[in-house]
Design a protein around this motif. Structure first.
Motif, PDB file in Angstrom:
ATOM      1  N   TRP A  80       0.858  -1.176   0.000  1.00 56.80           N
ATOM      2  CA  TRP A  80       0.000   0.000   0.000  1.00 56.80           C
ATOM      3  C   TRP A  80       0.895   1.226   0.000  1.00 56.80           C
ATOM      4  O   TRP A  80       1.604   1.483   0.962  1.00 56.80           O
ATOM      5  CB  TRP A  80      -0.903   0.038   1.238  1.00 56.80           C
ATOM      6  N   ASN A  81       0.868   1.976  -1.076  1.00 60.32           N
ATOM      7  CA  ASN A  81       1.695   3.181  -1.196  1.00 60.32           C
ATOM      8  C   ASN A  81       0.920   4.416  -0.767  1.00 60.32           C
ATOM      9  O   ASN A  81      -0.223   4.617  -1.180  1.00 60.32           O
ATOM     10  CB  ASN A  81       2.158   3.395  -2.636  1.00 60.32           C
ATOM     11  N   TRP A 118       4.043   8.800  -4.286  1.00 65.27           N
ATOM     12  CA  TRP A 118       4.923   8.292  -5.337  1.00 65.27           C
ATOM     13  C   TRP A 118       6.415   8.474  -5.076  1.00 65.27           C
ATOM     14  O   TRP A 118       7.244   7.889  -5.788  1.00 65.27           O
ATOM     15  CB  TRP A 118       4.591   8.964  -6.675  1.00 65.27           C
ATOM     16  N   ALA A 146       7.939   4.433  -2.811  1.00 64.40           N
ATOM     17  CA  ALA A 146       7.483   3.476  -3.828  1.00 64.40           C
ATOM     18  C   ALA A 146       8.632   2.857  -4.614  1.00 64.40           C
ATOM     19  O   ALA A 146       8.400   2.055  -5.520  1.00 64.40           O
ATOM     20  CB  ALA A 146       6.510   4.171  -4.797  1.00 64.40           C
ATOM     21  N   ASN A 173       8.821  -1.052  -5.001  1.00 64.32           N
ATOM     22  CA  ASN A 173       7.611  -1.764  -5.450  1.00 64.32           C
ATOM     23  C   ASN A 173       7.900  -2.938  -6.363  1.00 64.32           C
ATOM     24  O   ASN A 173       7.460  -4.066  -6.129  1.00 64.32           O
ATOM     25  CB  ASN A 173       6.672  -0.796  -6.183  1.00 64.32           C
ATOM     26  N   ILE A 230      -0.119  -4.336  -5.846  1.00 65.09           N
ATOM     27  CA  ILE A 230       0.292  -2.982  -5.470  1.00 65.09           C
ATOM     28  C   ILE A 230      -0.913  -2.048  -5.540  1.00 65.09           C
ATOM     29  O   ILE A 230      -1.593  -1.944  -6.562  1.00 65.09           O
ATOM     30  CB  ILE A 230       1.425  -2.472  -6.373  1.00 65.09           C
ATOM     31  N   GLY A 232      -2.271   1.929  -4.594  1.00 66.62           N
ATOM     32  CA  GLY A 232      -1.762   3.274  -4.354  1.00 66.62           C
ATOM     33  C   GLY A 232      -2.772   4.339  -4.724  1.00 66.62           C
ATOM     34  O   GLY A 232      -3.878   4.043  -5.193  1.00 66.62           O
ATOM     35  N   ALA A 247      -1.650   7.720  -9.918  1.00 65.37           N
ATOM     36  CA  ALA A 247      -1.631   6.377 -10.501  1.00 65.37           C
ATOM     37  C   ALA A 247      -0.522   6.204 -11.534  1.00 65.37           C
ATOM     38  O   ALA A 247       0.122   5.151 -11.600  1.00 65.37           O
ATOM     39  CB  ALA A 247      -2.989   6.059 -11.123  1.00 65.37           C
ATOM     40  N   ILE A 254       3.037   5.537  -9.750  1.00 63.57           N
ATOM     41  CA  ILE A 254       3.246   4.437  -8.806  1.00 63.57           C
ATOM     42  C   ILE A 254       3.708   3.203  -9.569  1.00 63.57           C
ATOM     43  O   ILE A 254       2.945   2.630 -10.345  1.00 63.57           O
ATOM     44  CB  ILE A 254       1.961   4.118  -8.019  1.00 63.57           C
ATOM     45  N   LEU A 296       1.491  -0.390 -10.284  1.00 61.50           N
ATOM     46  CA  LEU A 296       0.183  -0.230  -9.646  1.00 61.50           C
ATOM     47  C   LEU A 296      -0.864  -1.190 -10.218  1.00 61.50           C
ATOM     48  O   LEU A 296      -1.021  -1.303 -11.431  1.00 61.50           O
ATOM     49  CB  LEU A 296      -0.305   1.211  -9.819  1.00 61.50           C
ATOM     50  N   ASP A 297      -1.588  -1.864  -9.321  1.00 66.96           N
ATOM     51  CA  ASP A 297      -2.687  -2.752  -9.716  1.00 66.96           C
ATOM     52  C   ASP A 297      -4.052  -2.163  -9.390  1.00 66.96           C
ATOM     53  O   ASP A 297      -5.026  -2.438 -10.078  1.00 66.96           O
ATOM     54  CB  ASP A 297      -2.559  -4.102  -8.997  1.00 66.96           C
ATOM     55  N   ALA A 299      -5.947   1.538  -7.939  1.00 67.96           N
ATOM     56  CA  ALA A 299      -5.880   2.931  -7.501  1.00 67.96           C
ATOM     57  C   ALA A 299      -7.029   3.196  -6.527  1.00 67.96           C
ATOM     58  O   ALA A 299      -8.171   2.792  -6.770  1.00 67.96           O
ATOM     59  CB  ALA A 299      -5.979   3.871  -8.696  1.00 67.96           C
TER      60      ALA A 299
END
Length: 256
Positions: free
Chosen positions: A55-56, A59, A64, A67, A78, A80, A85, A88, A91-92, A94
């Motif tokens: 969990w971010n 950025w 991050a 990651n 991931i 964030g 978005a 990051i 990122l998976d 947002a």
């Protein structure tokens, strides 16, 4: 009986704190930010934990930067801030204000707290009285306003101020001693602050962290959270104006 979280806090890089949060019943573990991928993987392995998610909060590379290495090693997901978005890595998902994340059987609410960066978020586990606040607020301090406005940052601090007083604020850096030296220049007669400074000096002399910070104590001592108080507004020369008062304090800290 509420769901218990095991929060493992450890120093990394120069002055960052890393956090692994584990929910034992499900066996799930989340990394809060990733300043140092190798250190996070080592700390997780030493406890027999597998990182399931990152969990971010924002950025910046010291939040991050690890990651992709952790994701490659663990296959984790991931998560964030939606407002950042594109910045990051890996990122998976947002997320934004009002979203709820699950860590096993525990739940965390996402809080939008922009100012330090435009999309900064925090994660609040209400039932466990814990909030992971990144660089939005520190013990006796707050993040520099790099991307947002002073008004935006003050609004974010008000959101944190509104959390239950028993909330422990898990911030990302050990800045407390230097923040304390500044805070006493703003409120030299604050008795609660004087007591806090003595506690900080003892903790650091013993090589111990000053984080997490109890919100109730921060409300009594952290000058950045006190800009809505009349006595502070008058002292800073901006009676009736919390934003200008906050901006004055932030400007003084930037020059300190």
């Amino acid at each position: 009986m509420g769901i218990k979280l095991d929060i493992h806090q450890f120093p990394c890089l120069n002055d960052n704190y890393g956090y692994l949060v584990h929910e034992a019943e499900s066996g799930q573990t989340v990394a809060i930010d990733t300043p140092d991928a190798a250190r996070y993987l080592e700390e997780a392995a030493a406890r027999g934990w597998r990182i399931n998610a990152i969990w971010n909060t924002h950025w910046h590379p010291d939040h991050a930067g690890g990651n992709l290495a952790i994701k490659e090693a663990t296959g984790c997901r991931i998560i964030g801030p939606a407002g950042e978005a594109a910045k990051i890595p890996g990122l998976d998902l947002a997320v934004k204000q009002g979203d709820v994340l699950e860590l096993g059987h525990a739940k965390a609410q996402v809080l939008d707290v922009p100012g330090h960066t435009l999309g900064h978020v925090a994660f609040h586990f209400a039932n466990q009285h814990a909030a992971f606040v990144g660089d939005s607020v520190f013990a006796l301090g707050c993040g520099r306003v790099f991307e947002g406005t002073m008004e935006m940052m003050w609004h974010s601090l008000k959101r944190i101020k509104a959390l239950p007083k028993e909330t422990q604020l898990y911030c990302a850096h050990e800045y407390t001693a230097s923040n304390a030296r500044f805070a006493v220049t703003i409120e030299p007669e604050n008795k609660a602050l004087k007591a806090y400074v003595a506690w900080i000096e003892k903790r650091r002399a013993d090589g111990l962290p000053t984080v997490p910070a109890l919100l109730e104590r921060e409300l009594e001592t952290n000058p950045f959270l006190r800009a809505d108080l009349q006595i502070m507004q008058i002292a800073m020369g901006h009676p009736g104006d919390p934003v200008a008062t906050f901006a004055e304090i932030r400007g003084r800290k930037d020059r300190f």
